[in-house]
Design an enzyme around this catalytic site. Sequence first.
Site, PDB file in Angstrom:
ATOM      1  N   PHE A 133      -7.718  -4.400  -4.654  1.00 46.92           N
ATOM      2  CA  PHE A 133      -6.361  -4.932  -4.746  1.00 46.92           C
ATOM      3  C   PHE A 133      -6.359  -6.081  -5.740  1.00 46.92           C
ATOM      4  O   PHE A 133      -7.107  -7.044  -5.586  1.00 46.92           O
ATOM      5  CB  PHE A 133      -5.854  -5.417  -3.385  1.00 46.92           C
ATOM      6  CG  PHE A 133      -4.420  -5.870  -3.444  1.00 46.92           C
ATOM      7  CD1 PHE A 133      -3.385  -4.943  -3.491  1.00 46.92           C
ATOM      8  CD2 PHE A 133      -4.099  -7.223  -3.486  1.00 46.92           C
ATOM      9  CE1 PHE A 133      -2.059  -5.358  -3.583  1.00 46.92           C
ATOM     10  CE2 PHE A 133      -2.779  -7.640  -3.570  1.00 46.92           C
ATOM     11  CZ  PHE A 133      -1.752  -6.709  -3.607  1.00 46.92           C
ATOM     12  N   ASP A 218     -12.404 -11.115  -9.575  1.00 47.87           N
ATOM     13  CA  ASP A 218     -11.151 -11.465  -8.907  1.00 47.87           C
ATOM     14  C   ASP A 218     -11.518 -12.167  -7.595  1.00 47.87           C
ATOM     15  O   ASP A 218     -11.811 -11.526  -6.586  1.00 47.87           O
ATOM     16  CB  ASP A 218     -10.319 -10.206  -8.648  1.00 47.87           C
ATOM     17  CG  ASP A 218      -9.023 -10.521  -7.902  1.00 47.87           C
ATOM     18  OD1 ASP A 218      -8.890 -11.635  -7.354  1.00 47.87           O
ATOM     19  OD2 ASP A 218      -8.140  -9.636  -7.853  1.00 47.87           O
ATOM     20  N   LYS A 247      -4.314 -17.633  -3.969  1.00 51.08           N
ATOM     21  CA  LYS A 247      -4.393 -17.841  -2.518  1.00 51.08           C
ATOM     22  C   LYS A 247      -4.819 -19.266  -2.110  1.00 51.08           C
ATOM     23  O   LYS A 247      -3.985 -20.149  -2.121  1.00 51.08           O
ATOM     24  CB  LYS A 247      -5.256 -16.748  -1.878  1.00 51.08           C
ATOM     25  CG  LYS A 247      -4.580 -15.365  -1.990  1.00 51.08           C
ATOM     26  CD  LYS A 247      -5.000 -14.384  -0.930  1.00 51.08           C
ATOM     27  CE  LYS A 247      -4.047 -13.207  -0.852  1.00 51.08           C
ATOM     28  NZ  LYS A 247      -4.392 -12.062  -1.698  1.00 51.08           N
TER      29      LYS A 247
HETATM   30  C1  LIG Z   1      -3.735 -11.255  -2.754  1.00 49.54           C
HETATM   31  C2  LIG Z   1      -4.581 -10.789  -3.869  1.00 49.54           C
HETATM   32  C3  LIG Z   1      -4.072 -10.649  -5.182  1.00 49.54           C
HETATM   33  C4  LIG Z   1      -2.611 -10.837  -5.510  1.00 49.54           C
HETATM   34  O1  LIG Z   1      -2.189 -12.120  -5.297  1.00 49.54           O
HETATM   35  P1  LIG Z   1      -0.609 -12.460  -5.273  1.00 49.54           P
HETATM   36  O2  LIG Z   1      -0.589 -13.943  -5.187  1.00 49.54           O
HETATM   37  O3  LIG Z   1      -0.036 -11.778  -4.077  1.00 49.54           O
HETATM   38  O4  LIG Z   1      -0.039 -11.938  -6.536  1.00 49.54           O
HETATM   39  C5  LIG Z   1      -4.945 -10.293  -6.183  1.00 49.54           C
HETATM   40  N1  LIG Z   1      -6.246 -10.067  -5.935  1.00 49.54           N
HETATM   41  C6  LIG Z   1      -6.768 -10.186  -4.704  1.00 49.54           C
HETATM   42  C7  LIG Z   1      -8.226  -9.955  -4.493  1.00 49.54           C
HETATM   43  C8  LIG Z   1      -5.958 -10.537  -3.626  1.00 49.54           C
HETATM   44  O5  LIG Z   1      -6.458 -10.615  -2.399  1.00 49.54           O
END
Ligand SMILES: *Cc1c(COP(=O)(O)O)cnc(C)c1O
Length: 389
Positions: A133, A218, A247
């Site tokens: 994700f 990421d 986050k």
């Molecule tokens: C939550 C998440 C995202 C997206 O973040 P948003 O602030 O919702 O755009 C991207 N990568 C990872 C690994 C995430 O957990």
Amino acid sequence: MRNLDLIEKWKNTTQNNYGVPSLALVKGKGLVVTDADGKTYLDFLGGIATNILGHAHPAIVKAVSKQVTQLSHVSNFYAHPNALALAEKLISMTGEESARVFFAQSGAEANEAALKLSRRTGRTHIVAAQGAFHGRTMGALSLTGQPSKREPFLPLLKGIKHVPFSDIAAMRRAINKKTAMVILEPIMGEAGVIVPAPDYLAEVRTLCDASGALLVIDAVQTGMGRTGDWFGYEYSGITPDVITLAKGLGGGLPLGAMIAIGEAASLFKAGDHGSTFGGNPVTTAAGLATIAVIEKQNLMHKAAKHFDFLSTELSLIPSVKQVRGAGLLVGIELNSDNANAVAQKMLEAGVLVNAANPTTIRIAPALIVTPAQLKKFVTIFRKVLSHDN
Ligand SMILES: *Cc1c(COP(=O)(O)O)cnc(C)c1O
């Protein structure tokens, strides 16, 4: 207004993209949140791994309140000391003097920035993981490896290949001299807290070095101390070319960052990318306060120890099949595919968690969680599962 009124209002005012929540939260302090009916909950989801210091942490309240009375926004036509202090801090956290920071507001935006940066290598092919994700905007969604989220929005960006996570042979076949970047979560969060083989990241690093592809980590969910180190990849010994964060970075305020290291740090030229709110004085004040508390209270080290406690205790519960993760990002795999029902029962029992997939409960409590709160969580979880079977 009570829960039911607010939920009714949600239905009548917002689009249906999230489905309907089961309650409305109005207050929080530490790991305890209060709903609109006055019922309190132990928050073990932390706004999806975001409230890294819990709710209303005094250090964040102080930093944000002070800044908002002085100057809340300057745009990127002007420098601001908070953004620069935070950039300096993030650079030192990477341990790489060559690192340079771009600020955004969210994880998707941080990954969009990484995607655009990779285009500046002159290459366009990308490799990402199945199940990963990376966000919901069209670029980030193109990186995301979850068919159910992608398919309604095809066509997405071309040239992106999704390979099975932690499968180095598949990665080797996918990378070549056209690959601009490989993007990976150190632990796949949304997919259900999936931990790769211990040498996976190091092997991918070697493949990227051989082909000249950027390795983008990421760390949006794993970052900021949650998994026991700053970004979630340090255990592997690698140095990525790019790290994306959001986050936990703003301690609950919207803040993201894309950190590029080495040659990647000079790929963007003036005018290549931007964000009006990026590096906002208020959100970066929150980021600075967050990092200061994590360091001062040694919370990364504590997170790593909490995992040992949780995995030991949770593994003893008969309907728990496996406990995965690191630090305070934990996936609890159940023997049956009733994770949604279990999450709902936990809520009724006064604990917020979520079902990352039909068999996995995910918890991501604030790093300030106490041993007593961890014990309470385990006790309630055991009770909910025993009633369930
Ligand atoms: C939550 C998440 C995202 C997206 O973040 P948003 O602030 O919702 O755009 C991207 N990568 C990872 C690994 C995430 O957990």
